[in-house]
Scaffold this motif. Structure first.
Motif, PDB file in Angstrom:
ATOM      1  N   TYR B  85       0.806  -1.234   0.111  1.00 47.55           N
ATOM      2  CA  TYR B  85       0.098   0.095  -0.089  1.00 47.55           C
ATOM      3  C   TYR B  85       0.792   1.188   0.225  1.00 47.55           C
ATOM      4  O   TYR B  85       2.232   1.137   0.420  1.00 47.55           O
ATOM      5  CB  TYR B  85      -0.961   0.024   1.221  1.00 47.55           C
ATOM      6  N   ASN B  86       0.427   2.387  -0.419  1.00 49.26           N
ATOM      7  CA  ASN B  86       0.972   3.507  -0.181  1.00 49.26           C
ATOM      8  C   ASN B  86       0.021   4.668   0.559  1.00 49.26           C
ATOM      9  O   ASN B  86      -1.050   4.142   1.027  1.00 49.26           O
ATOM     10  CB  ASN B  86       1.371   4.069  -1.453  1.00 49.26           C
ATOM     11  N   LYS B  87       0.125   5.993   0.161  1.00 49.27           N
ATOM     12  CA  LYS B  87      -0.640   6.782   0.879  1.00 49.27           C
ATOM     13  C   LYS B  87      -2.271   6.668   0.748  1.00 49.27           C
ATOM     14  O   LYS B  87      -3.042   6.576   1.612  1.00 49.27           O
ATOM     15  CB  LYS B  87      -0.447   8.289   0.481  1.00 49.27           C
ATOM     16  N   PHE B  88      -2.455   6.303  -0.679  1.00 51.84           N
ATOM     17  CA  PHE B  88      -3.881   6.119  -0.870  1.00 51.84           C
ATOM     18  C   PHE B  88      -4.410   4.964  -1.566  1.00 51.84           C
ATOM     19  O   PHE B  88      -5.583   4.733  -1.356  1.00 51.84           O
ATOM     20  CB  PHE B  88      -4.187   7.098  -2.051  1.00 51.84           C
ATOM     21  N   PHE B  89      -3.248   4.217  -1.924  1.00 51.73           N
ATOM     22  CA  PHE B  89      -3.691   2.970  -2.919  1.00 51.73           C
ATOM     23  C   PHE B  89      -3.193   1.624  -1.942  1.00 51.73           C
ATOM     24  O   PHE B  89      -2.287   1.523  -1.324  1.00 51.73           O
ATOM     25  CB  PHE B  89      -3.373   2.710  -4.216  1.00 51.73           C
ATOM     26  N   CYS B  90      -4.222   0.535  -1.928  1.00 50.18           N
ATOM     27  CA  CYS B  90      -3.840  -0.589  -1.383  1.00 50.18           C
ATOM     28  C   CYS B  90      -3.979  -1.717  -2.512  1.00 50.18           C
ATOM     29  O   CYS B  90      -4.859  -1.720  -3.509  1.00 50.18           O
ATOM     30  CB  CYS B  90      -4.806  -1.129  -0.338  1.00 50.18           C
ATOM     31  N   TYR B  91      -2.990  -2.902  -2.554  1.00 49.34           N
ATOM     32  CA  TYR B  91      -2.883  -3.525  -3.610  1.00 49.34           C
ATOM     33  C   TYR B  91      -3.087  -5.132  -3.277  1.00 49.34           C
ATOM     34  O   TYR B  91      -2.326  -5.539  -2.152  1.00 49.34           O
ATOM     35  CB  TYR B  91      -1.486  -3.424  -4.330  1.00 49.34           C
ATOM     36  N   ARG B  92      -4.245  -5.849  -3.848  1.00 49.57           N
ATOM     37  CA  ARG B  92      -4.243  -7.015  -3.028  1.00 49.57           C
ATOM     38  C   ARG B  92      -4.211  -8.217  -4.258  1.00 49.57           C
ATOM     39  O   ARG B  92      -4.869  -7.730  -5.530  1.00 49.57           O
ATOM     40  CB  ARG B  92      -5.705  -7.026  -2.498  1.00 49.57           C
ATOM     41  N   THR B  93      -3.644  -9.304  -4.168  1.00 53.20           N
ATOM     42  CA  THR B  93      -3.636 -10.273  -5.252  1.00 53.20           C
ATOM     43  C   THR B  93      -4.738 -11.248  -4.711  1.00 53.20           C
ATOM     44  O   THR B  93      -4.743 -11.647  -3.695  1.00 53.20           O
ATOM     45  CB  THR B  93      -2.472 -10.836  -5.473  1.00 53.20           C
ATOM     46  N   PHE B  94      -5.130 -11.998  -5.462  1.00 51.94           N
ATOM     47  CA  PHE B  94      -5.808 -13.627  -5.514  1.00 51.94           C
ATOM     48  C   PHE B  94      -5.151 -14.401  -6.619  1.00 51.94           C
ATOM     49  O   PHE B  94      -4.954 -14.196  -7.410  1.00 51.94           O
ATOM     50  CB  PHE B  94      -7.046 -13.323  -5.973  1.00 51.94           C
ATOM     51  N   HIS B  95      -4.532 -15.316  -5.967  1.00 50.96           N
ATOM     52  CA  HIS B  95      -3.914 -16.480  -6.958  1.00 50.96           C
ATOM     53  C   HIS B  95      -5.205 -17.827  -6.931  1.00 50.96           C
ATOM     54  O   HIS B  95      -5.193 -18.212  -5.966  1.00 50.96           O
ATOM     55  CB  HIS B  95      -2.628 -16.843  -6.322  1.00 50.96           C
ATOM     56  N   ILE B  96      -5.479 -18.305  -7.827  1.00 53.26           N
ATOM     57  CA  ILE B  96      -6.209 -19.260  -8.094  1.00 53.26           C
ATOM     58  C   ILE B  96      -5.490 -20.540  -8.596  1.00 53.26           C
ATOM     59  O   ILE B  96      -5.037 -20.622  -9.733  1.00 53.26           O
ATOM     60  CB  ILE B  96      -7.575 -19.158  -8.954  1.00 53.26           C
ATOM     61  N   TYR B  97      -5.409 -21.715  -7.736  1.00 52.09           N
ATOM     62  CA  TYR B  97      -4.310 -22.848  -8.169  1.00 52.09           C
ATOM     63  C   TYR B  97      -5.479 -24.140  -8.393  1.00 52.09           C
ATOM     64  O   TYR B  97      -6.566 -24.297  -7.607  1.00 52.09           O
ATOM     65  CB  TYR B  97      -3.692 -22.796  -7.087  1.00 52.09           C
ATOM     66  N   ASP B  98      -5.199 -24.891  -9.436  1.00 53.33           N
ATOM     67  CA  ASP B  98      -5.935 -26.056  -9.350  1.00 53.33           C
ATOM     68  C   ASP B  98      -5.368 -27.224  -8.540  1.00 53.33           C
ATOM     69  O   ASP B  98      -4.507 -26.826  -7.528  1.00 53.33           O
ATOM     70  CB  ASP B  98      -5.710 -26.497 -10.948  1.00 53.33           C
ATOM     71  N   LEU B 104      -3.788 -20.833 -12.196  1.00 51.15           N
ATOM     72  CA  LEU B 104      -4.674 -20.892 -12.999  1.00 51.15           C
ATOM     73  C   LEU B 104      -5.313 -19.345 -13.513  1.00 51.15           C
ATOM     74  O   LEU B 104      -5.263 -18.814 -14.586  1.00 51.15           O
ATOM     75  CB  LEU B 104      -6.146 -21.635 -12.802  1.00 51.15           C
ATOM     76  N   ILE B 105      -5.370 -18.385 -12.521  1.00 48.44           N
ATOM     77  CA  ILE B 105      -5.582 -17.256 -12.663  1.00 48.44           C
ATOM     78  C   ILE B 105      -4.906 -16.291 -11.566  1.00 48.44           C
ATOM     79  O   ILE B 105      -4.945 -16.773 -10.426  1.00 48.44           O
ATOM     80  CB  ILE B 105      -7.325 -17.044 -12.343  1.00 48.44           C
ATOM     81  N   LYS B 106      -4.652 -15.259 -11.977  1.00 47.71           N
ATOM     82  CA  LYS B 106      -4.222 -14.216 -11.174  1.00 47.71           C
ATOM     83  C   LYS B 106      -4.904 -12.927 -11.289  1.00 47.71           C
ATOM     84  O   LYS B 106      -4.703 -12.312 -12.050  1.00 47.71           O
ATOM     85  CB  LYS B 106      -2.613 -13.955 -11.584  1.00 47.71           C
ATOM     86  N   ILE B 107      -5.318 -12.360 -10.092  1.00 46.67           N
ATOM     87  CA  ILE B 107      -6.087 -11.280  -9.972  1.00 46.67           C
ATOM     88  C   ILE B 107      -5.226 -10.212  -9.163  1.00 46.67           C
ATOM     89  O   ILE B 107      -4.841 -10.500  -7.955  1.00 46.67           O
ATOM     90  CB  ILE B 107      -7.484 -11.599  -9.362  1.00 46.67           C
ATOM     91  N   LEU B 108      -5.116  -9.055  -9.783  1.00 50.79           N
ATOM     92  CA  LEU B 108      -4.595  -7.782  -8.988  1.00 50.79           C
ATOM     93  C   LEU B 108      -5.699  -6.988  -8.958  1.00 50.79           C
ATOM     94  O   LEU B 108      -6.171  -6.422  -9.914  1.00 50.79           O
ATOM     95  CB  LEU B 108      -3.131  -7.367  -9.629  1.00 50.79           C
ATOM     96  N   ALA B 109      -5.932  -6.497  -7.628  1.00 48.19           N
ATOM     97  CA  ALA B 109      -7.052  -5.486  -7.479  1.00 48.19           C
ATOM     98  C   ALA B 109      -6.468  -4.370  -6.637  1.00 48.19           C
ATOM     99  O   ALA B 109      -5.564  -4.580  -5.871  1.00 48.19           O
ATOM    100  CB  ALA B 109      -8.121  -6.151  -6.572  1.00 48.19           C
ATOM    101  N   TYR B 110      -6.853  -3.059  -7.223  1.00 42.34           N
ATOM    102  CA  TYR B 110      -6.429  -1.919  -6.482  1.00 42.34           C
ATOM    103  C   TYR B 110      -7.547  -1.380  -5.783  1.00 42.34           C
ATOM    104  O   TYR B 110      -8.819  -1.275  -6.372  1.00 42.34           O
ATOM    105  CB  TYR B 110      -6.292  -0.719  -7.689  1.00 42.34           C
ATOM    106  N   PHE B 111      -7.379  -1.157  -4.549  1.00 44.94           N
ATOM    107  CA  PHE B 111      -8.532  -0.311  -3.614  1.00 44.94           C
ATOM    108  C   PHE B 111      -8.252   0.904  -3.236  1.00 44.94           C
ATOM    109  O   PHE B 111      -7.132   1.202  -2.896  1.00 44.94           O
ATOM    110  CB  PHE B 111      -8.521  -1.600  -2.344  1.00 44.94           C
ATOM    111  N   VAL B 112      -9.088   1.565  -2.882  1.00 43.80           N
ATOM    112  CA  VAL B 112      -9.033   2.971  -2.111  1.00 43.80           C
ATOM    113  C   VAL B 112     -10.113   2.883  -0.994  1.00 43.80           C
ATOM    114  O   VAL B 112     -11.152   2.097  -1.156  1.00 43.80           O
ATOM    115  CB  VAL B 112      -9.043   4.196  -2.933  1.00 43.80           C
ATOM    116  N   LEU B 113      -9.673   3.801   0.056  1.00 45.34           N
ATOM    117  CA  LEU B 113     -10.863   3.908   1.252  1.00 45.34           C
ATOM    118  C   LEU B 113     -11.601   5.244   0.839  1.00 45.34           C
ATOM    119  O   LEU B 113     -10.911   6.226   0.577  1.00 45.34           O
ATOM    120  CB  LEU B 113     -10.031   3.951   2.357  1.00 45.34           C
TER     121      LEU B 113
END
Lengths: 247, 247
Positions: B85-98, B104-113
């Motif tokens: 995270y930095n001052k305003f953004f938080c970064y979250r990943t989701f890894h989906i494995y078989d 199988l899938i990699k998701i990067l999501a950007y969040f703010v409050l």
């Protein structure tokens, strides 16, 4: 009495509506998947019965009593039981309880087995149904009746990609969604369902143009789903005003 | 490196499409609910941060790589991590494995409050984010860019009751559904996504009339969602032909 199977569920945000209450249409599909997990445990998963018998389960009718809709992050217990069957029909219940053990929702589902090749209803094979320990009954439970709709409000809608399920037709739960959405947004946020019944008559194909018909009178909405000149499904929902509620 | 949290999931029929493959739009909502369960365990559930800080989480962007879409009844592991995270953004990943441990899938999501009252982006409070053990970074990750669409195919659609989530606006996952459904059924059953990116710009209100715009070129579809003269979301999806696949 059949074997009972239960799971608990804490309602995530994607299973509730703008009122923070359970979205009933999607929940019907959730319950079917849950009963599928019971069948898997009993060695009677969809795959097994298709491979061994060439048969597939089809829901023909629902009757649902709703005392209260569970809310966002509420934990409920869902208990299902294949209660009885006769030559052609199988009857299954789902009881949804809150944490205090109060019954919130009772679902009665009517199932038949369809021969995948001929698309005809098949008699229920004894050895297929045996593991559920359901009671064999002579009587055919009478499915709810429906009025013919007159002077209904008609709306058209296109079938969309995500309406189609792995069986290649519109998923059962979508019909109820369409019935809900043939009502005004204002009506939906100020009312809650206390009872509904659904009848599935004919499947809807991908890319079809669907007509929803609705008549609302005395707190009851009556619904029909049509496509290509064919009646696909009927429904009736009894509504209570949210203002009357103590919640 | 942040604390990791994982769950397994066996895909029920209501989470797969006509191709028996994971429905990605609804799965984005599923993953958010899953990360909510991590937050609950860390004492940072949505309710707590709203009550203690008056803040709500909002996703601004997604970047998603898809090697293979999991199939009906396949069991996958979903692992999530609030990576930095930095001052305003938080970064979250989701890894989906078989089950073999293949990604199988990699998701990067950007969040703010967002401050619920002022609707403005809030700096990330250190004590709110501490339990996740995310790395504090100076750099703001650059969210993907989007072309301006020219000569796009436009379609109108009405926002429906079940499109609205408990926040009173169209749920994030619906935008991707609309982008998919602005493509032809025939295209969707003969292609699969290998990558997509999404940007959320402005929420869509209940009962809005939405315009989807799409341009398809060289196996890439570019999308915009508009309502009331306002750009609400942008997306880009890379598609592979299903015939090219080894599955």
């Amino acid at each position: 009495m059949g074997l009972r199977y239960q799971e608990t569920l804490t309602l995530p945000f994607d299973m509730v509506d703008v009122k923070q209450e359970l979205k009933i249409p999607g929940f019907l599909a959730y319950c079917l998947a849950l009963s599928g997990r019971q069948s898997d445990l009993l060695g009677r998963g969809d795959k097994e019965i298709f491979e061994q018998y060439g048969l597939v389960w089809v829901v023909t009718d629902y009757e649902v009593d709703i005392t209260r809709l569970p809310r966002y992050q509420e934990t409920v217990t869902i208990e299902t039981e294949a209660i009885s069957y006769n030559k052609f029909f199988c009857y299954r219940t789902f009881h949804i309880y809150d944490e205090a053990g109060e019954l919130l929702i009772k679902i009665l589902a009517y199932f038949v087995l369809i021969d995948f090749e001929t698309r005809k209803v098949s008699p229920v094979p004894e050895e297929l149904i045996a593991p559920y320990q359901s009671e064999r009954v002579k009587k055919v439970a009478r499915a709810p009746k429906y009025d013919t709709l007159e002077e209904a409000l008609e709306q058209e809608r296109e079938v969309r990609y995500f309406d189609i399920d792995l069986n290649g037709h519109v998923n059962n739960s979508k019909y109820l969604e369409w019935m809900y959405e043939s009502l005004e947004y204002e009506f939906l946020i100020t009312h809650r369902p206390t009872y509904f019944q659904l009848k599935y008559i004919k499947e809807v194909a991908p890319e079809a143009l669907v007509t929803t018909k609705v008549v609302v009178e005395n707190g009851v909405s009556q619904h029909e789903i049509w496509s290509n000149g064919q009646l696909n499904a009927q429904g009736m929902i009894k509504w209570g005003s949210r203002d009357d509620s103590k919640q």
